[in-house]
Design a protein around this motif. Structure first.
Motif, PDB file in Angstrom:
ATOM      1  N   SER A   1       4.066  -6.750  -0.659  1.00 26.55           N
ATOM      2  CA  SER A   1       3.854  -5.835   0.470  1.00 26.55           C
ATOM      3  C   SER A   1       4.170  -6.519   1.792  1.00 26.55           C
ATOM      4  O   SER A   1       4.800  -5.922   2.680  1.00 26.55           O
TER       5      SER A   1
ATOM      6  N   GLU B   1       9.594  -0.126  -5.842  1.00 25.85           N
ATOM      7  CA  GLU B   1       9.413  -0.525  -4.435  1.00 25.85           C
ATOM      8  C   GLU B   1      10.718  -1.008  -3.818  1.00 25.85           C
ATOM      9  O   GLU B   1      11.040  -0.669  -2.675  1.00 25.85           O
TER      10      GLU B   1
ATOM     11  N   HIS C   1      12.797   0.739  -0.810  1.00 29.85           N
ATOM     12  CA  HIS C   1      13.046  -0.042   0.403  1.00 29.85           C
ATOM     13  C   HIS C   1      14.523  -0.006   0.788  1.00 29.85           C
ATOM     14  O   HIS C   1      14.865   0.208   1.960  1.00 29.85           O
TER      15      HIS C   1
END
Length: 392
Positions: free
Chosen positions: A258, A288, A292
């Protein structure tokens, strides 16, 4: 006492140690660091084990880059400039940088000195510990015939999957000879999607370019100097400045993914060829990463994820299926290649624990996606976990 040298070449090390050393010399030449052995598996070591490690480490002071190895580096490792190769030619291991003690079945090892020097110790010391442990505990491995059969079976699975793989198994290998045998099998089988080994010595033997980029310590040092919340970004920017787009795989889990994604801005996401996954659920990570890239209008099918977290054929098969038509997977296979001999592989690491800046030692931590892979002082880790959710 043993009378053999486990490490017989200065290049018997992972490529990313040399690429990082090159960068350290240029950007952090005066920084001192300290590393420590972490016995995650709570292994019990036999009597006088520390003495056997010390014997092997002392012998490493005689290692030096041969002319043949220098020629190899210039031909196959073009990202390393001539000034660095000249440095490596003069480099000698200094055993006085390594401190070893034993009490009962426990051993303690720490390494201290200039980062530009001590950076090369980690991988060979781990290889020494692993090989000695099996030799001195009379742990008989399966026969070479079974290792050959097992490796061929894995290669057949990977061939059907058409996956790109590399060999990353130096640090926890059963032995030097087993790692060499596995690489001989891969060469003999002419596996079409094998990109190489992270071990520079074996890459030299088999006339291939080694593979690898950077390790967690590169980012950990930046955190000690610049702060945890921006360490990923500054470390990546410095890496780009040194290598100008070569070795373009970004490491994503030094301070959890993160935090990495908050630092992995549009410029960096475009500049790096891909990212490395080394902890946490790979499927969640794939999602993720794709999200992104799409946020920046970057086509994920032109980017790579390097998977290197405790891989085996089943994991690779599952990850490959999930990546299909989404993003390009690559697999760096370590222990499952070089220590799949019917015994439990050792669970040990050597990690940077502190760095010296302006005459003050700063604690260094790694805050992985999974708790068991985090390293550093407990109070520092607790504080980092509390604060990490508030970093914007």
């Amino acid at each position: 006492m043993n009378n053999f040298s486990i490490i017989s070449s200065i290049l018997d090390n992972d490529f990313y140690k040399f690429t990082m050393q090159n960068a350290v010399i240029k950007l952090f030449p005066s920084v001192k660091t300290r590393y420590e052995l972490i016995n995650r598996g709570n292994h019990f070591f036999p009597k006088n084990f520390a003495n056997s490690i010390r014997e092997n480490i002392d012998k490493m002071s005689n290692l030096k880059l041969s002319n043949e190895e220098k020629i190899y580096l210039k031909k196959y490792c073009t990202c390393l400039d001539s000034s660095y190769i000249d440095f490596l030619e003069k480099y000698r291991y200094n055993p006085k940088e390594v401190f070893i003690s034993q009490k009962g079945g426990n051993i303690k090892i720490y390494i201290e000195g200039l980062w530009s020097r001590t950076i090369l110790w980690e991988v060979p010391i781990m290889a020494i510990i692993s090989e000695l442990y099996y030799k001195l505990t009379n742990s008989n491995n399966i026969s070479n015939i079974k290792i050959i059969s097992s490796t061929k079976k894995k290669l057949n699975i990977y061939k059907k999957l058409k996956v790109r793989i590399g060999e990353y198994g130096t640090r926890r290998r059963f032995s030097y000879n087993v790692q060499k045998l596995v690489l001989k099998i891969i060469k003999k089988e002419k596996y079409p999607f094998f990109t190489g080994s992270s071990n520079v010595h074996f890459s030299h033997i088999f006339s291939r370019s080694p593979i690898g980029t950077q390790g967690h310590e590169w980012i950990m040092l930046h955190a000690a100097k610049y702060g945890l919340n921006i360490a990923d970004r500054i470390a990546m920017e410095n890496w780009l400045n040194i290598y100008q787009g070569e070795l373009g795989i970004a490491l994503s889990d030094t301070y959890t993914s993160s935090i990495f994604f908050k630092n992995f801005n549009k410029k960096l996401a475009n500049a790096f060829k891909g990212v490395r996954h080394d902890s946490g659920d790979p499927v969640i990570f794939i999602k993720e990463v794709i999200k992104h890239y799409k946020k920046f209008n970057i086509n994920p099918l032109k980017k790579i994820i390097v998977f290197s977290d405790n891989l085996n054929p089943k994991k690779i098969s599952n990850i490959t299926a999930f990546c299909k038509k989404k993003i390009i997977p690559f697999f760096g296979i370590g222990t499952n290649f070089t220590n799949d001999v019917g015994l439990s592989p050792m669970n040990i690491v050597i990690k940077m624990v502190s760095a010296l800046f302006k005459k003050k030692w700063i604690s260094v931590i790694k805050l992985s996606n999974v708790k068991e892979k985090s390293t550093g002082k407990k109070n520092m880790l607790i504080l980092a976990r509390k604060n990490i959710h508030y970093i914007k």
